[in-house]
Design an enzyme around this catalytic site. Structure first.
Site, PDB file in Angstrom:
ATOM      1  N   THR B 119       0.961  -1.212   0.144  1.00 17.88           N
ATOM      2  CA  THR B 119      -0.093   0.004   0.145  1.00 17.88           C
ATOM      3  C   THR B 119       0.946   1.128  -0.086  1.00 17.88           C
ATOM      4  OG1 THR B 119      -1.839  -1.128   1.019  1.00 17.88           O
ATOM      5  CG2 THR B 119      -1.638   1.322   1.266  1.00 17.88           C
ATOM      6  N   LEU B 120       0.488   2.015  -0.662  1.00 18.62           N
ATOM      7  CA  LEU B 120       1.323   3.383  -0.853  1.00 18.62           C
ATOM      8  C   LEU B 120       0.251   4.602  -0.440  1.00 18.62           C
ATOM      9  CD1 LEU B 120       2.660   3.032  -4.505  1.00 18.62           C
ATOM     10  CD2 LEU B 120       3.955   2.552  -2.347  1.00 18.62           C
ATOM     11  N   GLU B 121       1.067   5.319   0.306  1.00 16.34           N
ATOM     12  CA  GLU B 121       0.354   6.614   1.007  1.00 16.34           C
ATOM     13  C   GLU B 121       0.666   7.675  -0.292  1.00 16.34           C
ATOM     14  OE1 GLU B 121       1.746   4.172   3.913  1.00 16.34           O
ATOM     15  OE2 GLU B 121       2.663   5.651   3.720  1.00 16.34           O
TER      16      GLU B 121
END
Lengths: 151, 175
Positions: B119-121
């Site tokens: 997951t990338l913010e």
């Protein structure tokens, strides 16, 4: 492994690290302080797009500094050309700059092996902050590599 | 020590680093360029800091999505990424940085352990349009020193964009 300041000086002497111009007083215990160049660039439009041209305008930094706004991204070259064919480099804000809420990069901190250039900083201010040309704005660290670097 | 392109390639072939799909063309001298996936999840919180959107990730249209400043978005990596031998650091790439797009919010450190789609913010300084599957960041791999243990947390089980799994704010306190 990270290089100490002494080793950065030694590797530069051997031509394996390049920093130009180089000032010994900018060497820290495990990094080298780099300086801000004399201008910033800003985008002409508010909304940006990865698939479009995003035209920029260049703004020289005046003698009495330039006040950065909080809702803009500013691009600025370092004064120094920095790079190495043997070590990876990582850039960081100086802690005195970070304490004023100024980001010097936007999650892109790696100078790949083989790159030698003025690094383009991405300046972003959390609160309005005044910057000055030639200020010591960041630090670069050098890291030894594992594996062939002939690429 | 940071791995060079040739060493990354060698360790991918040996199975000690997972980057899947892997393309030699995405190797840089000491890093690997990765792409984002094609889903996005907008995170929001109310005034008390409680998450209000625990919804499903939405597909990003081919025409892209315009991100707005002061918002937090989650997406994921297109590639499955991980290593049980080298520590992975994940950051943004220069084109993203120069458009003011933060990729990972001061949480760029991976754990030794199994591969998944991370997951990338994302958050941005100015509004910026992003596109599904676009190049968004670089990975570096680092040789650790010491005996190796593997990540035992819950995030590796998720390959779609996933928000905070720690639950209510009360769980954050000292145990």
């Amino acid at each position: 492994m990270i290089l100490t300041g002494t080793e950065i000086v030694e590797q530069r002497r051997l031509g394996r690290i390049r920093i130009e111009p180089f000032h010994p007083e900018q060497v820290s215990p495990n990094s080298y302080d780099f300086r801000l160049g004399d201008a910033v660039e800003m985008y002409q439009s508010e909304a940006l797009d990865f698939r479009q041209e995003n035209p920029k305008v260049k703004i020289p930094i005046p003698d009495d500094g330039l006040l950065l706004k909080i809702d803009k991204i500013y691009l600025a070259a370092t004064e120094e050309l920095i790079g190495s064919d043997h070590f990876a480099a990582i850039i960081h804000a100086r802690s005195s700059v970070a304490r004023l809420g100024l980001f010097v990069h936007v999650t892109a901190d790696l100078i790949d092996i083989g790159s030698y250039d003025r690094w383009i900083l991405q300046l972003h201010a959390v609160q309005p902050v005044r910057i000055f040309r030639g200020m010591r704005i960041g630090q670069v660290t050098f890291w030894s590599a594992k594996g062939p670097t002939s690429k | 020590m940071i791995l060079t392109a040739e060493k990354i390639s060698e360790e991918v072939a040996a199975g000690n680093i997972v980057i899947s799909p892997f393309s030699p063309g995405n190797l840089n001298p000491s890093s690997y360029s990765y792409h984002m996936g094609d889903e996005i999840l907008e995170q929001s919180v109310d005034r008390d800091g409680n998450e209000t959107s625990a919804g499903e990730p939405m597909p990003i249209a081919a025409g892209g999505v315009l991100l707005q400043p002061k918002r937090l978005y989650l997406t994921n990596t297109h590639q499955h990424i991980g290593s049980r031998k080298y520590v992975t650091l994940l950051s943004g790439c220069r084109p993203a940085a120069q458009l003011g797009l933060f990729v990972q919010l001061s949480a760029n450190l991976g754990n030794l352990g199994d591969a998944h789609r991370w997951t990338l913010e994302l958050t941005c300084v100015q509004p910026v349009r992003i596109y599904p599957g676009m190049l968004i960041g670089v990975l570096t791999f680092w040789e650790p020193k010491g005996a190796i243990t593997y990540y035992s947390g819950q995030y590796t089980a998720h390959s779609r964009p996933v928000g905070n799994l720690r639950g209510a704010a009360s769980d954050w306190g000292r145990q």
